[in-house]
Each structure stands twice: as C-alpha cells, then as structure tokens.
Scaffold this motif. Structure first.
Motif, PDB file in Angstrom:
ATOM      1  N   GLU A   5       0.869  -1.183   0.000  1.00 51.88           N
ATOM      2  CA  GLU A   5       0.000   0.000   0.000  1.00 51.88           C
ATOM      3  C   GLU A   5       0.899   1.223   0.000  1.00 51.88           C
ATOM      4  OE1 GLU A   5      -3.863  -1.449   2.528  1.00 51.88           O
ATOM      5  OE2 GLU A   5      -2.355  -0.277   3.586  1.00 51.88           O
ATOM      6  N   TYR A   6       0.560   2.226  -0.765  1.00 53.11           N
ATOM      7  CA  TYR A   6       1.309   3.478  -0.641  1.00 53.11           C
ATOM      8  C   TYR A   6       0.446   4.692  -0.911  1.00 53.11           C
ATOM      9  CZ  TYR A   6       2.260   2.384  -5.646  1.00 53.11           C
ATOM     10  OH  TYR A   6       2.163   2.028  -6.968  1.00 53.11           O
ATOM     11  N   ASP A   7       0.831   5.759  -0.212  1.00 57.40           N
ATOM     12  CA  ASP A   7       0.234   7.074  -0.395  1.00 57.40           C
ATOM     13  C   ASP A   7       1.146   7.782  -1.396  1.00 57.40           C
ATOM     14  OD1 ASP A   7      -0.319   9.785  -0.212  1.00 57.40           O
ATOM     15  OD2 ASP A   7      -0.669   9.745   1.951  1.00 57.40           O
ATOM     16  N   HIS A  11      -2.247   6.517  -5.811  1.00 61.54           N
ATOM     17  CA  HIS A  11      -2.067   5.698  -4.620  1.00 61.54           C
ATOM     18  C   HIS A  11      -2.262   4.216  -4.930  1.00 61.54           C
ATOM     19  CE1 HIS A  11      -2.544   9.627  -2.850  1.00 61.54           C
ATOM     20  NE2 HIS A  11      -3.751   9.732  -3.402  1.00 61.54           N
ATOM     21  N   ALA A  12      -1.903   3.372  -3.970  1.00 58.57           N
ATOM     22  CA  ALA A  12      -2.152   1.933  -4.131  1.00 58.57           C
ATOM     23  C   ALA A  12      -2.618   1.319  -2.821  1.00 58.57           C
ATOM     24  CB  ALA A  12      -0.891   1.228  -4.619  1.00 58.57           C
ATOM     25  N   ASP A  68       4.569   6.224   4.629  1.00 65.90           N
ATOM     26  CA  ASP A  68       3.569   6.265   3.557  1.00 65.90           C
ATOM     27  C   ASP A  68       3.691   5.089   2.591  1.00 65.90           C
ATOM     28  OD1 ASP A  68       5.932   7.216   2.543  1.00 65.90           O
ATOM     29  OD2 ASP A  68       5.155   9.150   1.872  1.00 65.90           O
ATOM     30  N   ILE A  69       4.505   4.108   2.948  1.00 68.64           N
ATOM     31  CA  ILE A  69       4.571   2.845   2.195  1.00 68.64           C
ATOM     32  C   ILE A  69       4.451   1.718   3.210  1.00 68.64           C
ATOM     33  CG2 ILE A  69       5.933   1.394   0.631  1.00 68.64           C
ATOM     34  CD1 ILE A  69       7.446   3.841  -0.289  1.00 68.64           C
TER      35      ILE A  69
END
Lengths: 245, 245
Positions: free
Chosen positions: B8-10, B56-57, B86-87
């Motif tokens: 996940e990342y911002d 994002h993801a 953020d990751i």
C-alpha cells in the motif's frame, strides 16, 4: 465590521494554532492572508482557543475586525482563496460588534480518532492514532460515564499549564462511537484544560488495554495530580470539533 | 527464494512508482530498504505495473528474490520496518520461483474517488478529486454500462503511450458507488492502457455535468483517437486497488 468565521484546518504541517517566533502556525497564515487583503495592514485574529502542533480543527471559531467594503456573504470565498489548501473558511458571517471568539464561548466539543487494528491504515496516519493492541470498548465506555459531570480535572491537566484559577469543569458528554476499526471519542464540556482531552484519551486507552479498571477513574480525580492519570495521547488523533456560544 | 508482497502506498509525496533519475519514487524506497537488509547488495523489485505521480495503491503487487534466511512469515514486518510511513507492506508470502508480478497478471481493479460537494473536505484533499458542480450520477451509471465489455480503448489511451500492440481490452465491471458526497468509480478489467482510468473518469464527469450524453460513449470508442474522449482526471483520486493472478 466584525467578522466571525468557522475555520477547518489540517494541523499536520503546523506548529499549532497560535503565532510563535519559530514555525508555521494557523494564526500566522490567517493574519498573512488578511494583511494581503488589507493592503499590508495588520489584522489581529482572535480564536476560541489554541490547538497544539498536529491537532486538527473542524470547528475552530475566529473573529477579526475589518473596514473593507466586502459584503459578509462574499467574505467566505474572498478569504478562503488567499489561504493554503490545508486551511479552509467553512463559514463567515457578520457578528455583533462586541462578539468575542474566546470570551463568549459557553462550551466546546472535541473528538479523538483511534484506528484500532493490527494493520495501519496509511491513508489515515495523520488523522487517527493507530493502536495495535485490542481495546475493551465496553470497559472504556464504563469509564466514560465516570468522566461525565462536574469534576476537578487537575489530574487531567498538563503540568505545563499557566492556569492559576479553578480546574473544575463540567463534561456534558463523554462517549465512544465505533465503526469498524475506527473509534471516535467524543467530549462535550463547558471548558477544557491544557492537554485535557489527550490525557483523558490516554487514560481511557489504559482502561481499554486492561491496565486499569474503569472504577479507578474515581481515584484519579481525587488524587488531583497529573501523574495519577495516564499518558498524554498523541496530537494527530485530536480534532477541535465544535465551539458553542 | 522469491517473495511476493502486497504493498500500500500514499503517492502524494512520490514522483510515481517507477525509478527515475530525478525525484523520489516508491520503487526506489523499496529497493533502498531491501539494499539495507542485504548489506548494500542491490535487490531488483518488479511490480505489477507503474503508477503515476500522486496515484495511490491499496493492492500493488511486487516480487523480488532474496538469499536472506528470514522465514516468509517474518518478511512482512522486517521489510515494513525499513520503509517510510507512507509505504506499507500489507502482505508477504513465498511465491513460486517463476512467479512474475507483471507478466502473470490476469486482471486489475482501479478505484477513483470523487468528493462531490460545493464544500471541500480538506482532510481528503490528497485522496479524492473535489468536483464542485452537481453530477448526474444516473447518467454516469448509464455511460458505465457502455464501457463494460471488450472494446478498442485507443480513445482512452494517452498519446504519450509507447505501446505498439493492440489496444483492445475487456472491462468486466465499470460502476459507481455513492456514499454521501463521496463517489467511487470502480473499474475491473483484463488490463489498462496508459492513463486509461483517468481518461474514462474525465469523460464520465463530462457526462455527469451534462456536457455529453451517455450514448456518446459509443462514438468515442469508434473514433479511436484520444481527442474524442474527455479530459484526463487528476491523479490524486486514483487508487490501484487490486491485482489478480
């Protein structure tokens, strides 16, 4: 003319609300925007109260005086357009000439957001406090009922306070709402001491973790000393939600 | 050993997923963390595909090979602890030696978040696109039904693509979910072209605003040129939601 505005801000990038020599503050941004609108003339902004670094607001109330001939209904957009994206004028209206954003306050509501899950939600990292261990919500709700009412909140006030007067306050509502992994702690009261909400939440989280019984809250109030209560919860879960006049 | 991870990342602070000479990228952060774990040795990370700056993801999938003797169930925490906030490594597992995060993809899901209200929500400013004008959701849903199925998506592909092959793709689901002021555009398909989701959303928003009829989508497909479709919607509303193998 005196203007009253409701201001929302994301406190992540600010060293708190109140102007200080070092660091960006929300007040400095508001006064900078107003100075631009007033041809460089300084316009003092008065808020309902300060918020700490990292603390957010949905319902901060400010007032200021202006001699610009902008109709009240255009003020919201005019001032908003001068502000950075993390500060927003949600409402603006003309106020009585003697309205005072700080002295006229009769109550406030704060909300504290907790993300209670083993896994973080990175998209909420600036707006919730991540608690990995499971929390006993029923025990925390029981403790909330002991917070409601009139108490001496000395134990829940930072020792860095400069308040000389009484620390007796009335909490009309202390409750917890749960939606999935998100817990919202809601506090409505006549007034709040320095760091009071964050110390209340920190103490409730110790109840939720089973480190304290809900009934212990009684003894914490009676101790009338900061060290009797729990740790101060981090700032980024806290929102100044509403100010009543 | 080959590891497969869900990441996940911002994307707010990154110049996209893929490594490039200038600017922070998610891939660079992942490879930097892995190099630290491997005593400075370079570990190449392969993802299901790239994402643009600001995108994002929730469900990016990567693979990499390692000779470290960390048991698979400890990899998630080990790598996560080396990464910025953020990751986030949401899942990590051992994969077959010939698993390939990019070539083995059989489908993807993207979600695009719109905040449709006169008032912004400043706390969602990095994760939703704010559309002030009222949107006709029923008209957009009608247009979504014309997007589903197998089509030549040339009109919905950025002219900056370097793809030489077919632009025929199959969209299994194109739909819109509404919750209050938030609209979520959901696209599931066999594959997506460069900027395809953002151009689809940009075109749907023109339908929602009444600038196009839903039925026009048919002609946009037939035109087979980028300028027949609508504007490319901004990156920050877009999430790579899931990758299927």
């Amino acid at each position: 003319m005196r203007l009253k505005c409701r201001v929302e801000y994301d406190g992540t990038q600010y060293a708190g609300y109140q102007i200080q020599p070092n660091g960006n503050t929300v007040q400095a941004e508001l006064e900078k925007a107003l100075a631009k609108m007033h041809k460089g003339e300084k316009v003092k902004v008065t808020a309902s109260g300060r918020t700490d670094s990292g603390v957010h607001a949905r319902g901060q109330i400010i007032h200021f005086d202006t001699n610009l001939s902008i109709p009240p209904h255009n003020w919201k957009r005019a001032l908003d357009s001068m502000l950075p994206q993390d500060i927003h004028i949600a409402e603006a209206e003309e106020a009585a000439a003697d309205f005072h954003a700080r002295y006229d306050t009769i109550g406030k509501e704060y909300r504290y957001f907790v993300w209670n899950s083993r896994e973080p939600d990175i998209f909420k990292r600036h707006y919730t406090t991540h608690i990995k261990f499971p929390l006993n919500v029923e025990a925390m709700k029981k403790a909330c009922r002991l917070i409601e009412g009139e108490h001496d909140f000395t134990s829940f006030c930072s020792s860095r306070t400069d308040l000389k007067g009484s620390k007796v306050r009335t909490i009309h509502r202390a409750s917890i709402e749960q939606e999935g992994a998100e817990l919202v702690f809601i506090f409505k009261g006549s007034g709040f001491l320095y760091n009071m909400v964050r110390i209340l939440v920190g103490t409730l989280l110790e109840v939720g973790r089973g480190e304290r019984n809900p009934e212990e809250l009684q003894a914490v109030f009676e101790a009338r000393e900061r060290k009797a209560a729990g740790k101060t919860a981090p700032p980024h879960g806290l929102f100044l939600w509403q100010v009543d006049y």
